[in-house]
Motif scaffolding. Sequence first.
Motif, short mmCIF file in Angstrom:
data_model
loop_
_atom_site.label_atom_id
_atom_site.label_comp_id
_atom_site.label_asym_id
_atom_site.label_seq_id
_atom_site.Cartn_x
_atom_site.Cartn_y
_atom_site.Cartn_z
N GLY A 158 -3.23 5.08 13.87
CA GLY A 158 -4.48 5.25 14.58
C GLY A 158 -4.25 5.38 16.07
O GLY A 158 -3.43 4.67 16.65
N SER A 159 -4.95 6.31 16.68
CA SER A 159 -4.88 6.49 18.13
C SER A 159 -6.23 7.00 18.62
O SER A 159 -7.03 7.51 17.84
CB SER A 159 -3.78 7.48 18.52
N ARG A 160 -6.45 6.86 19.90
CA ARG A 160 -7.71 7.36 20.47
C ARG A 160 -7.76 8.87 20.49
O ARG A 160 -8.81 9.48 20.41
CB ARG A 160 -7.89 6.82 21.88
N VAL A 161 -6.59 9.49 20.58
CA VAL A 161 -6.52 10.94 20.67
C VAL A 161 -6.67 11.60 19.30
O VAL A 161 -7.44 12.54 19.14
CB VAL A 161 -5.19 11.37 21.32
N LEU A 162 -5.93 11.09 18.30
CA LEU A 162 -5.91 11.72 16.98
C LEU A 162 -6.88 11.11 15.99
O LEU A 162 -7.12 11.69 14.93
CB LEU A 162 -4.51 11.62 16.37
N GLY A 163 -7.39 9.94 16.28
CA GLY A 163 -8.18 9.23 15.28
C GLY A 163 -7.23 8.54 14.32
O GLY A 163 -6.19 8.03 14.72
N HIS A 164 -7.55 8.54 13.04
CA HIS A 164 -6.70 7.90 12.03
C HIS A 164 -6.04 8.95 11.17
O HIS A 164 -6.69 9.85 10.65
CB HIS A 164 -7.52 6.94 11.16
N THR A 165 -4.73 8.83 11.01
CA THR A 165 -3.94 9.73 10.19
C THR A 165 -3.12 8.89 9.23
O THR A 165 -2.48 7.93 9.64
CB THR A 165 -2.99 10.58 11.07
N GLU A 166 -3.13 9.25 7.97
CA GLU A 166 -2.39 8.48 6.97
C GLU A 166 -1.02 9.09 6.75
O GLU A 166 -0.87 10.31 6.67
CB GLU A 166 -3.17 8.42 5.67
N LEU A 167 -0.02 8.21 6.64
CA LEU A 167 1.35 8.61 6.32
C LEU A 167 1.68 8.06 4.94
O LEU A 167 1.52 6.86 4.70
CB LEU A 167 2.33 8.05 7.35
N ALA A 168 2.14 8.91 4.05
CA ALA A 168 2.51 8.46 2.71
C ALA A 168 3.80 7.66 2.77
O ALA A 168 4.76 8.06 3.42
CB ALA A 168 2.67 9.67 1.79
N ALA A 169 3.82 6.53 2.09
CA ALA A 169 5.01 5.69 2.04
C ALA A 169 5.96 6.23 0.97
O ALA A 169 5.55 6.97 0.08
CB ALA A 169 4.63 4.25 1.74
N GLY A 170 7.22 5.86 1.07
CA GLY A 170 8.21 6.28 0.08
C GLY A 170 9.11 7.40 0.57
O GLY A 170 9.88 7.96 -0.20
N GLY A 171 9.06 7.72 1.85
CA GLY A 171 9.88 8.79 2.40
C GLY A 171 11.22 8.27 2.90
O GLY A 171 11.68 7.19 2.52
N THR A 172 11.85 9.04 3.77
CA THR A 172 13.17 8.69 4.30
C THR A 172 13.15 8.77 5.83
O THR A 172 12.33 9.48 6.41
CB THR A 172 14.26 9.64 3.77
N ALA A 197 0.83 -1.21 0.00
CA ALA A 197 0.00 0.00 0.00
C ALA A 197 0.87 1.25 0.00
O ALA A 197 1.96 1.27 0.55
CB ALA A 197 -0.92 0.01 1.21
N ALA A 198 0.36 2.30 -0.62
CA ALA A 198 1.09 3.57 -0.69
C ALA A 198 0.92 4.40 0.58
O ALA A 198 1.59 5.42 0.74
CB ALA A 198 0.63 4.37 -1.89
N LEU A 199 0.04 3.97 1.48
CA LEU A 199 -0.21 4.70 2.73
C LEU A 199 -0.13 3.75 3.91
O LEU A 199 -0.51 2.59 3.83
CB LEU A 199 -1.60 5.34 2.71
N GLN A 230 10.38 0.52 9.08
CA GLN A 230 11.19 1.24 8.10
C GLN A 230 10.97 0.70 6.69
O GLN A 230 10.84 1.46 5.74
CB GLN A 230 12.67 1.18 8.48
N ALA A 231 10.89 -0.61 6.55
CA ALA A 231 10.64 -1.20 5.23
C ALA A 231 9.26 -0.81 4.72
O ALA A 231 9.09 -0.50 3.54
CB ALA A 231 10.78 -2.72 5.30
N ALA A 232 8.25 -0.80 5.58
CA ALA A 232 6.89 -0.47 5.16
C ALA A 232 6.77 0.98 4.72
O ALA A 232 6.00 1.28 3.80
CB ALA A 232 5.91 -0.73 6.30
N LEU A 233 7.50 1.88 5.34
CA LEU A 233 7.38 3.29 5.00
C LEU A 233 8.33 3.74 3.88
O LEU A 233 8.03 4.69 3.18
CB LEU A 233 7.60 4.15 6.24
N THR A 234 9.46 3.07 3.71
CA THR A 234 10.38 3.49 2.65
C THR A 234 10.09 2.81 1.32
O THR A 234 10.13 3.44 0.28
CB THR A 234 11.85 3.24 3.04
#
Length: 136
Positions: free
Chosen positions: A69-83, A63-65, A124-128
Amino acid sequence: MGELAGELMALFADGFLRRLHVARTRRRLAAGRPVRVPCSARSDRPGWQPGYVNGRLRITPGAALVDFGSRVLGHTELAAGGTFHEPEPDTWHSQDWAATAYQPPGGGHPVHLQVDSRYLPLVQAALTDPRAVRKA
């Protein structure tokens, strides 16, 4: 003496159970199934709290994202492919967990992540490179 024995049992049981969960997480990723990894995150992005927030990363192989998820923030997506970059050790949420800073592709505010050090290579592998997660 009983208190010490109780604390030692909890310490060893936590390590054993965490090791089992990491092995299960690796097997599920290799099979192409989504997993949840416990972590803490902090960012200067709008809508985030100034301190670390406990939650879970939901990783889906390929997946590209990645969803935080947390109780405080809800769900936030992080884009994959960064450093990944070095953390800021003086603001760590927990000294027992490995900390790292993730810079999403396209710039923006970095997200500081803390996970158990046994999960760090998977995160790290999932996000890069999300396609490489199935091989991890």
